[in-house]
Design a protein around this motif. Structure first.
Motif, PDB file in Angstrom:
ATOM      1  N   LYS A  73       4.455   7.209 -23.111  1.00  0.00           N
ATOM      2  CA  LYS A  73       5.425   5.787 -22.894  1.00  0.00           C
ATOM      3  C   LYS A  73       6.470   5.720 -23.053  1.00  0.00           C
ATOM      4  CE  LYS A  73       1.610   5.124 -24.624  1.00  0.00           C
ATOM      5  NZ  LYS A  73       1.013   5.526 -24.028  1.00  0.00           N
ATOM      6  N   GLN A  74       7.677   7.633 -22.847  1.00  0.00           N
ATOM      7  CA  GLN A  74       9.253   6.811 -22.347  1.00  0.00           C
ATOM      8  C   GLN A  74       9.064   6.740 -20.840  1.00  0.00           C
ATOM      9  OE1 GLN A  74      11.978   7.363 -23.948  1.00  0.00           O
ATOM     10  NE2 GLN A  74      12.962   7.443 -22.156  1.00  0.00           N
ATOM     11  N   ALA A  75       8.219   7.282 -20.419  1.00  0.00           N
ATOM     12  CA  ALA A  75       7.965   7.345 -19.000  1.00  0.00           C
ATOM     13  C   ALA A  75       8.014   5.879 -18.057  1.00  0.00           C
ATOM     14  CB  ALA A  75       7.018   8.381 -18.252  1.00  0.00           C
ATOM     15  N   LEU A  76       7.147   5.220 -18.920  1.00  0.00           N
ATOM     16  CA  LEU A  76       6.653   4.334 -18.947  1.00  0.00           C
ATOM     17  C   LEU A  76       8.095   2.983 -19.043  1.00  0.00           C
ATOM     18  CD1 LEU A  76       4.577   1.376 -17.782  1.00  0.00           C
ATOM     19  CD2 LEU A  76       4.080   1.315 -19.771  1.00  0.00           C
TER      20      LEU A  76
ATOM     21  N   ARG B 208      10.558   4.618  -1.908  1.00  0.00           N
ATOM     22  CA  ARG B 208      10.317   6.607  -2.341  1.00  0.00           C
ATOM     23  C   ARG B 208       9.709   6.215  -3.909  1.00  0.00           C
ATOM     24  NH1 ARG B 208      11.946   5.629   2.078  1.00  0.00           N
ATOM     25  NH2 ARG B 208       9.864   5.234   2.342  1.00  0.00           N
ATOM     26  N   LEU B 209      10.170   5.437  -4.615  1.00  0.00           N
ATOM     27  CA  LEU B 209       9.901   6.077  -5.965  1.00  0.00           C
ATOM     28  C   LEU B 209       8.016   4.799  -6.162  1.00  0.00           C
ATOM     29  CD1 LEU B 209      12.580   3.997  -8.370  1.00  0.00           C
ATOM     30  CD2 LEU B 209      11.539   6.655  -8.770  1.00  0.00           C
ATOM     31  N   LYS B 210       7.732   4.274  -5.112  1.00  0.00           N
ATOM     32  CA  LYS B 210       7.243   2.856  -5.073  1.00  0.00           C
ATOM     33  C   LYS B 210       5.718   3.918  -4.476  1.00  0.00           C
ATOM     34  CE  LYS B 210       4.298  -0.387  -3.773  1.00  0.00           C
ATOM     35  NZ  LYS B 210       3.883  -2.055  -2.897  1.00  0.00           N
ATOM     36  N   GLU B 211       6.174   5.185  -3.873  1.00  0.00           N
ATOM     37  CA  GLU B 211       5.499   6.081  -2.664  1.00  0.00           C
ATOM     38  C   GLU B 211       4.665   6.747  -3.534  1.00  0.00           C
ATOM     39  OE1 GLU B 211       6.765   5.819   0.627  1.00  0.00           O
ATOM     40  OE2 GLU B 211       7.979   8.055   0.341  1.00  0.00           O
ATOM     41  N   ARG B 212       6.242   7.200  -4.784  1.00  0.00           N
ATOM     42  CA  ARG B 212       5.791   7.851  -6.125  1.00  0.00           C
ATOM     43  C   ARG B 212       6.463   9.601  -5.442  1.00  0.00           C
ATOM     44  NH1 ARG B 212       5.743   7.243 -11.074  1.00  0.00           N
ATOM     45  NH2 ARG B 212       7.538   7.202 -10.139  1.00  0.00           N
ATOM     46  N   THR B 213       6.761   9.921  -4.329  1.00  0.00           N
ATOM     47  CA  THR B 213       7.526  10.835  -3.774  1.00  0.00           C
ATOM     48  C   THR B 213       8.762  11.174  -4.320  1.00  0.00           C
ATOM     49  OG1 THR B 213       8.442   9.613  -2.053  1.00  0.00           O
ATOM     50  CG2 THR B 213       6.687  10.718  -0.940  1.00  0.00           C
ATOM     51  N   LEU B 214       9.346   9.822  -4.623  1.00  0.00           N
ATOM     52  CA  LEU B 214      10.807  10.333  -5.291  1.00  0.00           C
ATOM     53  C   LEU B 214      10.123   9.824  -6.773  1.00  0.00           C
ATOM     54  CD1 LEU B 214      13.768  10.533  -5.561  1.00  0.00           C
ATOM     55  CD2 LEU B 214      13.516   7.860  -5.502  1.00  0.00           C
TER      56      LEU B 214
ATOM     57  N   PRO C 124      20.992 -12.168 -18.116  1.00  0.00           N
ATOM     58  CA  PRO C 124      19.464 -12.575 -18.324  1.00  0.00           C
ATOM     59  C   PRO C 124      18.489 -11.950 -17.835  1.00  0.00           C
ATOM     60  CG  PRO C 124      21.299 -13.621 -16.886  1.00  0.00           C
ATOM     61  CD  PRO C 124      21.489 -12.370 -17.987  1.00  0.00           C
ATOM     62  N   ASP C 125      18.002 -10.872 -17.831  1.00  0.00           N
ATOM     63  CA  ASP C 125      17.718  -9.568 -17.869  1.00  0.00           C
ATOM     64  C   ASP C 125      16.961  -9.544 -19.024  1.00  0.00           C
ATOM     65  OD1 ASP C 125      18.929  -8.355 -15.504  1.00  0.00           O
ATOM     66  OD2 ASP C 125      19.628  -6.877 -16.747  1.00  0.00           O
ATOM     67  N   GLU C 126      17.197 -10.647 -19.850  1.00  0.00           N
ATOM     68  CA  GLU C 126      16.221 -10.065 -21.399  1.00  0.00           C
ATOM     69  C   GLU C 126      14.846 -11.441 -21.344  1.00  0.00           C
ATOM     70  OE1 GLU C 126      19.047 -10.527 -24.371  1.00  0.00           O
ATOM     71  OE2 GLU C 126      19.636 -12.641 -24.173  1.00  0.00           O
ATOM     72  N   ILE C 127      15.546 -12.015 -20.154  1.00  0.00           N
ATOM     73  CA  ILE C 127      13.492 -13.363 -20.086  1.00  0.00           C
ATOM     74  C   ILE C 127      12.937 -12.807 -19.168  1.00  0.00           C
ATOM     75  CG2 ILE C 127      14.739 -15.044 -20.984  1.00  0.00           C
ATOM     76  CD1 ILE C 127      15.721 -15.875 -18.417  1.00  0.00           C
ATOM     77  N   ALA C 128      13.111 -11.508 -18.322  1.00  0.00           N
ATOM     78  CA  ALA C 128      12.537 -10.592 -16.796  1.00  0.00           C
ATOM     79  C   ALA C 128      11.604 -10.401 -17.163  1.00  0.00           C
ATOM     80  CB  ALA C 128      13.603  -9.393 -16.832  1.00  0.00           C
ATOM     81  N   GLN C 129      10.763  -9.833 -18.323  1.00  0.00           N
ATOM     82  CA  GLN C 129       9.957  -9.301 -19.229  1.00  0.00           C
ATOM     83  C   GLN C 129       8.934  -9.892 -19.552  1.00  0.00           C
ATOM     84  OE1 GLN C 129       8.578  -5.370 -18.452  1.00  0.00           O
ATOM     85  NE2 GLN C 129      10.300  -5.141 -16.340  1.00  0.00           N
ATOM     86  N   PRO C 130       7.744 -11.347 -19.857  1.00  0.00           N
ATOM     87  CA  PRO C 130       7.109 -12.505 -19.864  1.00  0.00           C
ATOM     88  C   PRO C 130       6.202 -11.019 -20.724  1.00  0.00           C
ATOM     89  CG  PRO C 130       6.792 -13.181 -18.069  1.00  0.00           C
ATOM     90  CD  PRO C 130       8.679 -12.177 -18.728  1.00  0.00           C
ATOM     91  N   THR C 131       5.126 -10.385 -20.034  1.00  0.00           N
ATOM     92  CA  THR C 131       4.410  -9.701 -20.285  1.00  0.00           C
ATOM     93  C   THR C 131       4.890  -7.813 -19.873  1.00  0.00           C
ATOM     94  OG1 THR C 131       3.252 -10.142 -17.971  1.00  0.00           O
ATOM     95  CG2 THR C 131       2.157 -11.589 -20.464  1.00  0.00           C
ATOM     96  N   VAL C 132       3.512  -7.034 -20.331  1.00  0.00           N
ATOM     97  CA  VAL C 132       4.002  -5.757 -19.780  1.00  0.00           C
ATOM     98  C   VAL C 132       3.168  -4.939 -18.587  1.00  0.00           C
ATOM     99  CG1 VAL C 132       3.695  -3.004 -19.965  1.00  0.00           C
ATOM    100  CG2 VAL C 132       4.613  -4.563 -22.865  1.00  0.00           C
ATOM    101  N   LYS C 133       4.302  -5.307 -17.624  1.00  0.00           N
ATOM    102  CA  LYS C 133       3.203  -5.219 -16.207  1.00  0.00           C
ATOM    103  C   LYS C 133       4.182  -3.265 -15.778  1.00  0.00           C
ATOM    104  CE  LYS C 133       0.900  -8.612 -14.542  1.00  0.00           C
ATOM    105  NZ  LYS C 133       1.925  -9.687 -15.563  1.00  0.00           N
ATOM    106  N   ASP C 134       3.034  -2.707 -15.257  1.00  0.00           N
ATOM    107  CA  ASP C 134       3.327  -1.167 -14.596  1.00  0.00           C
ATOM    108  C   ASP C 134       3.152  -1.405 -13.125  1.00  0.00           C
ATOM    109  OD1 ASP C 134       3.810   1.861 -13.869  1.00  0.00           O
ATOM    110  OD2 ASP C 134       2.226   2.694 -14.901  1.00  0.00           O
ATOM    111  N   TRP C 135       4.348  -1.524 -12.153  1.00  0.00           N
ATOM    112  CA  TRP C 135       4.087  -1.554 -11.087  1.00  0.00           C
ATOM    113  C   TRP C 135       3.751   0.234 -10.065  1.00  0.00           C
ATOM    114  CZ3 TRP C 135       7.146   2.559  -9.171  1.00  0.00           C
ATOM    115  CH2 TRP C 135       8.357   3.021 -10.025  1.00  0.00           C
ATOM    116  N   THR C 136       3.642   1.132 -11.113  1.00  0.00           N
ATOM    117  CA  THR C 136       2.881   2.239 -10.271  1.00  0.00           C
ATOM    118  C   THR C 136       1.295   2.188 -10.846  1.00  0.00           C
ATOM    119  OG1 THR C 136       2.719   3.256 -12.245  1.00  0.00           O
ATOM    120  CG2 THR C 136       4.913   3.563 -10.951  1.00  0.00           C
TER     121      THR C 136
END
Lengths: 499, 1249
Positions: free
Chosen positions: B661-664, B706-712, B875-887
């Protein structure tokens, strides 16, 4: 009539939060030196408990204070008679020993810096401050702190003697387990047994303010005073060989400042002010039966507004300023006007000039099949259902006279009910007027009690006597003018070791 | 007098000078103590012959009002023992270094005479030398060093770390700034200039009450203690006011004498119980059940049986009670509560700006749906001035009266309620019938007075699968997605609390029904307290609140907040406060006092502390996550569902391993993550540039790829990779290795690499899915641990370098607290003793050494990429109306939206020192801001330089920060709390946001400005500003949220109101969207005693560490004064009958142990302590009188935190959603510690030292 002025004290125990700041304020300034480590001129005890030194209230053992000779109706020192006074100078079985206090200790703190690298962590062990040897710590000046419900300490509080077996057992169960705090300093008694016991004549009451002092030049360290003081508030300095005690911070009083333990009282429970009393009547007043002692002591304390008293006080050398201070004294209000502050163990008959307002404690509980409820029979706590029985408090503050204690508690409670009804009017007014009648308090008096209890500023708590030091410095070979230029010069010598 | 002669004669009394001479002194200096006690007391320090002899409290606080007790004296038994330290044998007088390290260093310096960085590298990169000094940690062998030597070593270590691993491997820990804010700022400023990391403290200490951000969007805001005096009813919950709030306790006692009733809830007969009218010996950690039942009674009797106009008006305006909750139909035909209905769901309102973030109410007059002002959508919309609490339609501007009930309130007959029939009649007569809804504008139609069955989870049996179905009144709303059932928050709560009001379903039949939550009878089995007591309490509470207009308060503390489910306990207790209109009232509200978190002059202090006057972004890490992950405690942990019940909704965040959960949370930008990546950050930027990235955007895009491809990866996704290790740790003003270190023995093992007494087995291997598992891990992650200290405490004992720090009586600083509204100074009564220096001067010295050395090693400026989470109050606090994981491909990784923010900053290591001593241009150019409200200070910045010290370098002149006193002066000059002109400007800015003129609150004080000299003369009461929610004008005491209530300023939450309902999907998944009760985990679930096997003569006890009487955390507890007044040791307290069971008598030696470690100490036996519990008052040192443990192979036993471990509750990890957005020390899981069990047994042999 021989009118004297006494700097007197009230400790409001309902307000005491048991923090011991007073003790440390005193310790830092007065007894933080070799020979005085174990001295706590001011200490705070958890009640029920055995106190410091252990079981100090047990006069069967320690033989402090006065006893009434039933035949002569005169007071006699409990600690020594004419016959054994001399012998007891050399061996006194009733004198507290180090085991009744504690062996002062410290730690080998330096080991934490100096320990060579080893295979485990170093730790600083406790060592005696007297011998430097490792000690096992088995006692201290506050050993039973917060120890309500201790089968070793609380149970042995001798003030519990009067309680029934059931009541005693309950004190160790959820229904009644309880505690209160009792801060103690020298009572600067009007009938001090320590003064009477000193073979060297080193102890005296200061004429201007009644503070009891031990002359460090005259004291020979016989320790008769240690035995004679029923409150065990005189300590023997093992380094100087002299006895020392609370001095009510007279250097501060002399400069218009409250004593350290008063200034530092974070619960704001302490009050200080002048009382006028009739010294002629003191010893006789202390010869009445136990249950009448509180009233008898009150009868010796004089009304500072009475013109006749004022006249006699002036004749006795008490200044107008001092009389004015006595009229504004918060102690006079608590002790004489409202009669809600009482002396501690007045049955020791030393006429202590420190008075205590007893605490209001939470209501008792009851258990039904393991489920807890409170024995509520009113909006606040009640007299009958208090966790510590009246009997117990009466042993402490009225020589067992429960009526006096009940009248105090009723008044304290009536004031709270009255204030509540004034604030939000949610209580039955008929009930409140009945309580005020029973508590013998008028609305005006209730407001005054409330104000001095809850709102007082430092100047209202401590109405300091104007000690006119220029008079105290005037003698044939000393005068204030010279003092002004000369005082403080020269190296100071500590008192040399006595006897 | 008959026998006694008073002595007047002066001659006989000349000896009296003996004591008079002692009282004489040369000087008094005003100072205070910075020990995180919340006292912030003004002290006079007495100096005699150039030596500090003693201290006494100052008595000169300004009078707030004659109607309330004065503040004097403030200060306790611990503070007054401070002077002991100055000249004691425990004083750190010189710089010290571990002998093993000093030898290695001196040898390496000889090998690399001109290259200190290579010398350091040679030590830390060689496994043998590394092990040599790491395994010696804590085992004695200190040697004196010199300032020159330690500064050179630290500079070399800093530079080596920057070059080899990246600057974000340099971390610092110092607790709670308010207690000595300049000293805090010293190290924090140095670290941020370096690009290092500041670790949080308030959450780690478990002082942060997460219920406060949950409900109020506020870290913490509470009444000053003087405000207690206005209370008419005070419940003291898990707080031992007399013991831990020593200088404040008198206000509570005095309030009693004014007629307040005090009820103390505490499992033990505590010091505070002594002043109670009623003591309630409630079972530990179960307070929530009691308060749930209190709310049941209040809702039933004061909301249904009758209605109190004051309460109704209050909740309509100041709470989320009238907002509409959507209900969705489940597979089984029952409904489950969902999100609050949003403007985006209606055709009529979906075009509004931020429509997804505007929530709706129902107009009781017209039956129309209304988007009221003041929601978070209004806060962040382009058009300002609509963010306020006026009950006005934000489209038409018309006032309206929101509807609370969808049914008529129906009287119920509660069998033992005598008055209920009466009350019912009264209620029926008074309450105006609410009209049935008519079609609303915009096509949305409403059908009212229907009911649907709604599912409510019942966790009270410790299981997740018990569900109650209760009918709830609803209406249907036509949305853009079709008809949706909605109800009001209040109706939903009535059902949750089991108030049937004539509805069918699994409702309790009345208050006596013990089978169903949340009746008074039901709570008995958790609390041990009778139903009758609950009912009496609830009625007295509500009647007092009704009469006094909200003057009921709860004083709450660690005894409630240190449990795993602390938020539920708090929310349960806050409900009666909101429902009875007590929040935002003098004498009312929730008063949480755990930690001195209130740094009043925040706006001017923060840029200095976090160096944002020079560098735009700071690296701020929530310590609980950091320690859970990096000290590898996660490896010993199982899935959190073992101890945390959740709803049956089956959300990804609501099951699994906490580390996952921490990782997410890190990936989604909810929580910070430092070190940032499993690679050197500077290398990463360099690589991006080499690969052709030119602009900042391109560099960021490169990293995102790099993060998206998970090499980082983020370091917390692969924490045991040595490339992810934190390396250098600075500790100052705190005792990070023991006092606050939940899981102390794991710190010793994984951070320090030295001996430890933990025997727990690893458990996460097969459970973690998103965190890389390494079978073998390198022990001793930290290359260097530096401790600034004036005393040899446990952290100093285990550090590599100890730097001698000035005491509280030897430096300039400032102190504020939430317990009073004064600000006052620290001052040197004597110069720093021996070789000690103030924290400010120490870090200034380290900065100088590092800058100088950087000329050789890091001569050119570097680009640094700073990662930071989605932040609250932006304004970050209206960034994520739902939980989504880009990985998982659920969305694209977009910085600042679906993942953290990225920003490039410049680092010039040769300028660290110059920047340290100069107030940078960002303050002048950007102004100051807190909570998103901003004011300009350029004119004051410029004017200051005319008559005050400045620094000039590279052709620019700056206000000087060289001396700590200058720092104090600048804080006072630029803060709104201490400069009335700034307060006025801040209120102007706030007024623009709300559309309401608030400047009257500062109009009278524009010319007020406190200087340091003013504070020296007398503590000063700081001003009313929009950064704090109380109002202290006109002799008022400070109480939280008075501005919200009186000025109609919204809370910084989703709806802008106080939140009783939390609609985030993870809250619904945890079943915590409504207040509820989750019982505390039993011993088996905690896994504390898996390997610590039973022993015939031992007993298993719940182990707690309440704040104690003889120490403030670990300070003062080791001095001779406090040790003498306690028992010469840090004892463990046991109940007398429990002690009997294992043959223990008072003062016996015992071992208390579990899988995490062991404590050996003496016992105090008392019936004051409840059965089944053991107390060790927080917080012992390992340094004094600790024997060796037979249980753990005759090794030195530990301290209180040897028996604890870090347990995080993942619900607090969410982010990017209203008040659930990150803030340093504001949001995130905490270091809870009370759900801990130990075995206790007698030590039969004589203790060995």
């Amino acid at each position: 009539m021989d009118i004297r002025a006494q700097v007197s004290m009230v400790f409001h125990l309902d307000k005491c939060i048991g923090c011991h700041t007073c003790s440390v304020a005193c310790k830092n300034t007065w007894t933080d030196r070799p020979g005085a480590e174990y001295m706590w001129w001011n200490n705070v005890e958890t009640k029920p408990g055995t106190g410091f030194p252990t079981l100090w209230e047990d006069q069967e053992h320690y033989k402090g204070g006065w006893k009434l000779n039933e035949k002569s109706r005169k007071l006699e020192l409990r600690s020594q008679g004419k016959v054994d006074a001399f012998l007891k100078l050399f061996y006194n079985p009733n004198q507290p020993g180090l085991e009744d206090y504690y062996e002062p200790w410290t730690y080998k703190y330096a080991d934490l810096f100096d320990a060579p690298e080893g295979d485990d962590q170093p730790t600083a062990i406790p060592v005696s401050q007297i011998t430097g040897e490792p000690v096992e710590i088995k006692a201290g000046p506050n050993w039973d702190d917060d120890l309500s419900g201790s089968t070793i300490y609380a149970e042995n509080d001798i003030n519990l003697d009067e309680l029934s077996e059931d009541e005693r057992e309950q004190l160790f169960e959820i229904e009644r387990v309880s505690m209160m705090y009792l801060p103690r300093i020298c009572n600067h008694c009007a009938n001090p047994s320590c003064v009477a016991a000193c073979p060297s004549g080193a102890i005296y009451k200061r004429g201007e303010d009644g503070i009891v002092l031990i002359n460090q030049d005259v004291c020979k360290g016989w320790r008769a005073c240690v035995s004679a003081c029923p409150y065990k508030k005189i300590y023997y300095n093992w380094k100087t060989g002299k006895s020392e005690k609370c001095i009510l911070c007279y250097p501060k009083l002399e400069t218009g400042q409250p004593p350290n333990c008063f200034q530092s009282c974070v619960g704001r429970i302490r009050y200080l002010g002048v009382l006028l009393f009739d010294a002629d009547r003191v010893p006789d007043a202390m010869t009445v039966p136990d249950h009448a002692l509180v009233e008898s002591q009150r009868s010796v304390i004089l009304d500072p507004f009475d013109p006749h008293i004022i006249e006699l006080a002036r004749a006795n050398g008490i200044s107008d300023e001092f009389i004015y201070a006595a009229q504004r004294s918060p102690v006079y209000k608590y002790v004489m006007k409202w009669k809600i502050a009482l002396p501690l163990h007045v049955e020791y008959r030393t006429m202590p000039m420190l008075f205590y307002v007893p605490p209001l404690l939470p209501v008792m509980g009851k258990l039904d099949n393991g489920t807890y409820d409170n024995e509520v029979d009113g909006f606040f706590a009640s007299l009958d259902k208090s966790r510590l029985p009246i009997k117990y408090l009466a042993r402490l503050f009225s020589a067992g006279n429960e009526e006096i204690l009940e009248s105090v508690i009723k008044k304290l409670m009536a004031v709270r009910y009255y204030k509540r009804s004034m604030e939000i009017e949610d209580l039955d007014l008929v009930l409140i007027s009945r309580m005020m009648r029973e508590g013998n308090v008028t609305p005006q008096e209730a407001e005054e009690i409330y104000a001095l209890t809850a709102l007082p500023t430092v100047d209202e708590r401590f109405v300091l006597p104007p000690l006119q030091r220029e008079e105290a410095m005037s003698s044939p070979n000393l005068d204030p003018e010279t003092c002004r230029g000369c005082s403080g010069f020269g190296c100071h010598d500590a008192p040399a070791r006595g006897a | 007098m008959a026998w006694i002669r008073d002595i007047f004669a002066p001659k006989q009394r000349q000896w009296e000078d003996f004591y008079r001479n002692r009282w004489q002194y040369d000087k008094i200096v005003r100072s205070t103590h910075g020990v995180n006690c919340t006292g912030s007391c003004s002290w006079n320090v007495y100096v005699k012959s150039g030596i500090v002899t003693w201290e006494l409290q100052a008595l000169d606080y300004p009078t707030i009002s004659k109607e309330i007790p004065p503040h004097e004296p403030r200060g306790c038994q611990r503070g007054i023992s401070c002077s002991w330290y100055l000249y004691s044998p425990l004083r750190v007088k010189h710089p010290y270094m571990r002998g093993a390290l000093i030898d290695l260093w001196r040898k390496a310096r000889q090998a690399f005479p001109n290259d200190p960085v290579a010398a350091w590298q040679s030590i830390v990169s060689d496994p043998e030398s590394r092990k040599r000094y790491q395994s010696a940690r804590g085992k004695g062998g200190f040697r004196r060093s010199s300032w020159a030597e330690v500064n050179e070593l630290m500079a070399a270590a800093n530079i080596h770390t920057v070059k080899r691993h990246g600057s974000d491997r340099i971390v610092g820990f110092s607790p709670i700034p308010a207690m000595s804010m300049v000293s805090y700022a010293s190290g924090a400023r140095f670290l941020q200039l370096m690009g290092g990391v500041a670790l949080s403290f308030y959450d780690w200490y478990c002082d942060l009450p997460p219920a406060s951000p949950e409900i109020w969007g506020e870290q913490t805001d509470v009444a000053e203690s003087a405000d207690w005096f206005h209370s008419k009813f005070v419940a003291v919950v898990g707080s031992n006011v007399l013991m831990t709030r020593t200088p404040d306790a008198h206000f509570l006692v005095e309030a009693r004498h004014r007629g307040a009733k005090v009820v103390v809830f505490s499992p033990d007969f505590s010091m505070a119980s002594k002043i109670a009218d009623e003591w309630v010996p409630i079972h530990q950690g179960q307070d929530g059940a009691f308060w749930m039942a209190v709310t049941h009674v209040i809702l039933k009797e004061f909301y249904c049986n009758k209605q109190v106009p004051y309460f109704i008006d209050y909740v309509k305006k100041y709470s989320d009670a009238p907002f509409l909750v959507t209900l969705s139909k489940d597979k089984d035909g029952n409904y489950v509560p969902g999100r609050l209905l949003r403007a985006s769901q209606l055709e009529a309102t979906r075009q509004m700006e931020n429509a997804e973030w505007k929530m709706l109410m129902l107009d009781s007059a017209t039956g129309k749906l209304v988007a009221p002002r003041g929601t978070i959508g209004h806060r962040w919309q382009t058009r300002k001035g609509e963010w306020n609490l006026k009950l006005e339609d934000s489209i038409t501007g018309e006032r309206f009266d929101p509807r609370l009930f969808l049914t008529q309130p129906r009287a119920e007959i509660c069998s033992h309620l005598k008055a209920s029939a009466e009350l019912a009649k009264e209620a029926a007569g008074k309450a105006a019938p609410e009209p049935v809804g008519a079609p609303a504008t915009g096509g949305a139609t409403t059908v009212v007075d229907d009911v649907v069955p709604v599912k409510f989870a019942d966790f009270s049996e410790g299981t997740s699968d018990k569900v109650l179905v209760r009918n709830v009144p609803v209406m249907a709303v036509d949305t853009v997605d079709g008809p949706v059932m909605v109800t009001t928050v209040l109706e939903l709560l009535l059902s949750q609390y089991g108030v049937a009001r004539g509805l069918d379903g699994d409702y309790p039949y009345n208050c006596d029904d013990e089978s169903l939550p949340y009746t008074p009878a039901w709570q008995e089995k958790f609390t041990g307290v009778s139903a009758g007591l609950v009912e009496n309490f609830a009625r007295q509470w509500a009647r007092t609140a009704e009469r006094s207009k909200g003057q009921c308060s709860v004083i709450i503390g660690a005894g409630a907040n240190h449990w795993y489910h602390n938020n539920l306990i708090y929310r349960a207790a806050i409900m009666p406060l909101i429902l009875c209109g007590c929040v935002g009232k003098n004498g009312g509200g929730l008063n949480h006092y755990v930690g001195q978190e209130k740094l009043a002059p925040q706006a001017s202090w923060a840029p200095i502390a976090f160096a944002t006057d020079w560098v735009a972004k700071a690296r701020l890490q929530n310590a609980p996550s950091f320690h859970y992950i990096h000290s590898d405690q996660w490896r010993y942990d199982t899935n959190f569902n073992d101890i945390c019940q959740v709803s049956g909704l089956g959300h990804g965040m609501a099951s699994g391993h906490t580390a996952d959960k921490q990782a997410l949370a890190v990936r989604n930008g909810w929580l910070p993550c430092f070190p940032q990546f499993n690679r050197n950050n500077f290398d990463l930027v360099r690589e991006a540039e080499e690969k052709g990235a030119r602009s900042d955007e391109e560099i960021i895009q490169y990293v995102v790829e790099r993060l998206k491809e998970r090499t980082l990866k983020f370091s917390m996704e692969d924490p045991d990779n040595p490339e992810s290790f934190p390396r250098v740790w600075y500790i100052w003003r705190g005792n990070a290795i023991l006092s606050s270190a939940k899981g102390h023995e794991y710190f010793l093992k994984h951070y320090l690499g030295t001996h430890n007494n933990a025997i727990a087995e690893e458990a996460a291997r097969d459970l973690v899915k998103e965190v890389t598992w390494h079978d073998k891990v390198e022990l001793g992650k930290m290359d260097l641990i530096v401790d600034l200290n004036f005393r040899m405490d446990s952290s100093a004992l285990y550090s590599d370098i100890i730097l001698p720090a000035a005491t509280h009586y030897e430096k300039h600083d400032l102190s504020t607290t939430d317990l009073h509204s004064f600000i006052h100074p620290f001052q040197p009564a004597v110069p720093p003793c021996w070789e000690s220096k103030s924290d400010w001067d120490i870090f200034k010295g380290i900065a100088y050494a590092t800058s100088e050395m950087s000329r050789q090693y890091l001569p050119e400026p570097l680009k640094d990429l700073v990662v930071s989470p989605l932040m609250h109050d932006t304004p970050d606090e209206i960034a994520q109306p739902t939980v989504k994981d880009w990985t998982k491909g659920e969305c694209e990784p977009i910085p600042g939206k679906t993942m953290p923010n990225f920003k490039l900053v410049d680092r010039d290591y040769t300028k660290i020192y110059q920047k340290f001593i100069s107030l940078g241009p960002n303050v002048r150019n950007n102004g100051l801001s807190v909570h998103g409200t901003h004011y300009d200070v350029a004119d004051y910045y410029d004017k200051y330089m005319l008559g005050n010290p400045t620094e000039t370098w590279d052709g620019h002149e700056y206000p000087s920060l060289k001396e700590a006193k200058d720092v104090c002066e600048l804080i006072l000059l630029l803060a709104a709390e201490t400069n009335g002109e700034m307060a006025y400007r801040a209120f102007e800015a706030e007024s623009r946001k709300t559309g309401i003129d608030h400047t009257h609150l500062a109009a009278d004080v524009r010319s007020v400005h406190f200087t340091f000299d003013d504070l020296k003369a007398q503590p000063r009461r700081y001003l009313t500003t929009p950064y704090w929610t109380g109002i202290t004008n006109n002799e008022r005491t400070y109480s939280a949220y008075c501005q919200n209530v009186e000025e109609e300023i919204p809370w910084r939450t989703l709806t802008g109101r106080q939140h009783m309902y939390l609609d985030h999907e993870v809250y619904r998944a945890f079943g915590e969207h409504v207040p509820t009760h989750k019982p505390r985990p039993d011993v088996n679930l905690t896994r504390d005693l898996v390997k610590s096997s039973p022993d015939g003569a031992s007993i298993v006890l719940n182990y707690v560490t309440p704040h104690g009487k003889w120490h403030i955390h670990s300070t003062f507890g080791d001095n001779l004064r406090m040790k003498t007044l306690s028992r010469g040791i840090y004892p463990i307290w046991l109940n007398d009958k429990d002690a009997d069971l294992i043959g223990i008598e008072d003062n016996d030696w015992v071992e208390a142990y579990n899988d995490h470690g062991v404590v050996c100490t003496r016992v105090i036996v008392s019936a004051r302590i409840p059965r089944g519990m053991a107390f060790i008052y927080h917080s012992p040192e390992r340094t004094l009188s600790v024997p060796k443990s037979k249980e753990r192979g005759m090794r030195r036993a530990g301290g209180h935190n040897s028996l604890t471990r870090t347990r995080l509750k993942p619900i607090f990890m969410i982010g990017g959603y209203g008040q659930f957005s990150y803030g340093f020390n504001y949001w995130g899981p905490q270091g809870v510690n009370r759900d801990t069990f130990v075995r206790v047994k007698k030590m039969t042999d004589k203790p060995e030292f």
